[in-house]
Design a protein around this motif. Structure first.
Motif, short mmCIF file in Angstrom:
data_model
loop_
_atom_site.label_atom_id
_atom_site.label_comp_id
_atom_site.label_asym_id
_atom_site.label_seq_id
_atom_site.Cartn_x
_atom_site.Cartn_y
_atom_site.Cartn_z
N VAL A 76 30.44 -37.16 -38.82
CA VAL A 76 30.75 -35.99 -38.00
C VAL A 76 32.23 -35.64 -38.13
O VAL A 76 32.61 -34.47 -38.24
CB VAL A 76 30.40 -36.28 -36.51
N GLN A 77 33.07 -36.67 -38.17
CA GLN A 77 34.51 -36.43 -38.29
C GLN A 77 34.85 -35.80 -39.63
O GLN A 77 35.69 -34.89 -39.71
CB GLN A 77 35.28 -37.75 -38.11
N ASP A 78 34.20 -36.27 -40.71
CA ASP A 78 34.45 -35.70 -42.04
C ASP A 78 34.07 -34.23 -42.08
O ASP A 78 34.82 -33.39 -42.59
CB ASP A 78 33.64 -36.46 -43.10
N LEU A 79 32.89 -33.90 -41.56
CA LEU A 79 32.41 -32.52 -41.61
C LEU A 79 33.24 -31.60 -40.71
O LEU A 79 33.43 -30.43 -41.02
CB LEU A 79 30.94 -32.47 -41.20
N SER A 80 33.73 -32.14 -39.62
CA SER A 80 34.49 -31.33 -38.67
C SER A 80 35.86 -30.91 -39.22
O SER A 80 36.53 -30.07 -38.63
CB SER A 80 34.68 -32.08 -37.35
N LYS A 81 36.25 -31.49 -40.35
CA LYS A 81 37.53 -31.11 -40.96
C LYS A 81 37.45 -29.75 -41.63
O LYS A 81 38.47 -29.14 -41.93
CB LYS A 81 37.95 -32.17 -41.97
N PHE A 82 36.22 -29.26 -41.89
CA PHE A 82 36.06 -27.95 -42.51
C PHE A 82 36.21 -26.87 -41.44
O PHE A 82 35.57 -26.94 -40.39
CB PHE A 82 34.69 -27.83 -43.17
N LYS A 83 37.02 -25.87 -41.73
CA LYS A 83 37.19 -24.77 -40.80
C LYS A 83 35.85 -24.08 -40.59
O LYS A 83 35.16 -23.72 -41.54
CB LYS A 83 38.20 -23.75 -41.34
N GLY A 84 35.46 -23.92 -39.33
CA GLY A 84 34.17 -23.31 -39.02
C GLY A 84 33.09 -24.31 -38.68
O GLY A 84 32.00 -23.93 -38.27
N ILE A 132 31.43 -26.64 -48.48
CA ILE A 132 31.16 -28.03 -48.12
C ILE A 132 30.47 -28.75 -49.28
O ILE A 132 30.84 -29.87 -49.64
CB ILE A 132 30.30 -28.10 -46.85
N LEU A 133 29.47 -28.11 -49.86
CA LEU A 133 28.74 -28.72 -50.98
C LEU A 133 29.66 -28.93 -52.18
O LEU A 133 29.58 -29.96 -52.87
CB LEU A 133 27.56 -27.84 -51.39
N TYR A 134 30.55 -27.97 -52.44
CA TYR A 134 31.48 -28.09 -53.56
C TYR A 134 32.37 -29.32 -53.40
O TYR A 134 32.67 -30.02 -54.39
CB TYR A 134 32.33 -26.82 -53.67
N SER A 135 32.76 -29.61 -52.17
CA SER A 135 33.60 -30.78 -51.92
C SER A 135 32.87 -32.08 -52.22
O SER A 135 33.49 -33.12 -52.44
CB SER A 135 34.09 -30.78 -50.47
N CYS A 136 31.53 -32.01 -52.24
CA CYS A 136 30.69 -33.18 -52.54
C CYS A 136 30.09 -33.09 -53.94
O CYS A 136 29.08 -33.74 -54.21
CB CYS A 136 29.57 -33.31 -51.51
N ASN A 137 30.71 -32.26 -54.80
CA ASN A 137 30.19 -32.05 -56.16
C ASN A 137 28.75 -31.56 -56.16
O ASN A 137 27.97 -31.90 -57.05
CB ASN A 137 30.31 -33.34 -56.98
N ASN A 138 28.42 -30.77 -55.13
CA ASN A 138 27.07 -30.19 -54.98
C ASN A 138 25.99 -31.27 -54.99
O ASN A 138 24.87 -31.04 -55.46
CB ASN A 138 26.80 -29.16 -56.09
N ASN A 139 26.32 -32.42 -54.45
CA ASN A 139 25.41 -33.56 -54.42
C ASN A 139 25.01 -33.84 -52.97
O ASN A 139 25.84 -34.22 -52.15
CB ASN A 139 26.10 -34.78 -55.03
N LEU A 140 23.72 -33.65 -52.67
CA LEU A 140 23.25 -33.85 -51.29
C LEU A 140 23.38 -35.31 -50.85
O LEU A 140 23.58 -35.59 -49.67
CB LEU A 140 21.80 -33.39 -51.16
#
Length: 233
Positions: free
Chosen positions: A74-82, A58-66
């Motif tokens: 919520v919808q964006d995060l829910s796209k990740f399996k798990g 998940i962090l890698y998809s955001c360039n490790n930028n918090l």
């Protein structure tokens, strides 16, 4: 063959040295990576990866930028399996608590003496916004902060700042001076002609009410433009 839900890779199933909760207890929170902290929030991974590995992805998809992670819905995060809705909400809630903590660190501001003072005070309110907001700082004659007011919310392209609402709030808080602030979700720090026209209109109205308009700040990410510093006042 997929594992049943009960056999998903939970934190308790990891080797002891890989458990972020135990690592936090033994070494302190500052010794955990961002991925390990997020793994504690979500608790378990999927059938194919641990919570830490999932957090790293998940962090890698955001360039490790918090800061970029905090902008995901919520919808964006829910796209990740798990990551289901509950885990997505946990991540968002954890990041929001961090933002609010930063907010409280600036809650005891004394005086606004520079544009940077105003930026530091208001930055937590504009952090991660995908829409425009218009805020006003109410100050006394010594430029001590009396109140912070959210005047309006808009879309990505703009928001309406009604002079009547701004000065009504200033009068209600007995403000002698005010500082204007709004954000540009586009990241463009350059004031538009509408921004310049509104600022002049508010300055002129302030003179009639004996309320000084000291500055107008535009926020974009971690940067800002000060109308006063740029010579627009």
């Amino acid at each position: 063959m997929n594992l049943p839900y009960e056999q998903k890779i939970t934190i308790k199933a990891w080797a002891e040295e890989d458990r972020p909760r135990e690592k936090l207890l033994a070494l302190g929170r500052r010794n955990l990576t961002d991925a390990e902290l997020i793994a504690i929030l979500i608790g378990s991974g999927s059938t194919t990866e641990s919570a830490v590995d999932l957090s790293k992805r998940i962090l890698y998809s955001c360039n490790n930028n918090l800061a970029s992670l905090a902008k995901l819905s919520v919808q964006d995060l829910s796209k990740f399996k798990g990551i289901g809705e509950a885990k997505a909400i946990s991540i968002i809630a954890g990041l929001e608590l961090g933002r609010r903590r930063k907010d409280t660190e600036f809650s005891n501001f004394d005086k606004i003496l520079t544009s940077k003072d105003a930026f530091d005070l208001l930055a937590p309110y504009f952090a991660d916004l995908l829409h425009e907001e218009f805020w006003v700082l109410m100050l006394n004659k010594a430029n001590k902060v009396l109140h912070k007011s959210l005047i309006s919310k808009g879309g990505q392209a703009g928001t309406i700042a009604d002079p009547k609402i701004i000065f009504k709030a200033a009068l209600e808080h007995n403000a002698a001076n005010i500082v204007l602030a709004h954000n540009h979700p586009s990241g463009n720090l350059k004031p538009s002609q509408a921004d310049l026209d509104l600022t002049k209109k508010l300055k002129d109205a302030g003179k009639l009410l004996d309320i000084g308009v000291l500055d107008h700040l535009i926020f974009a990410g971690n940067s800002y433009t000060s109308f006063s510093d740029e010579g627009h006042f």
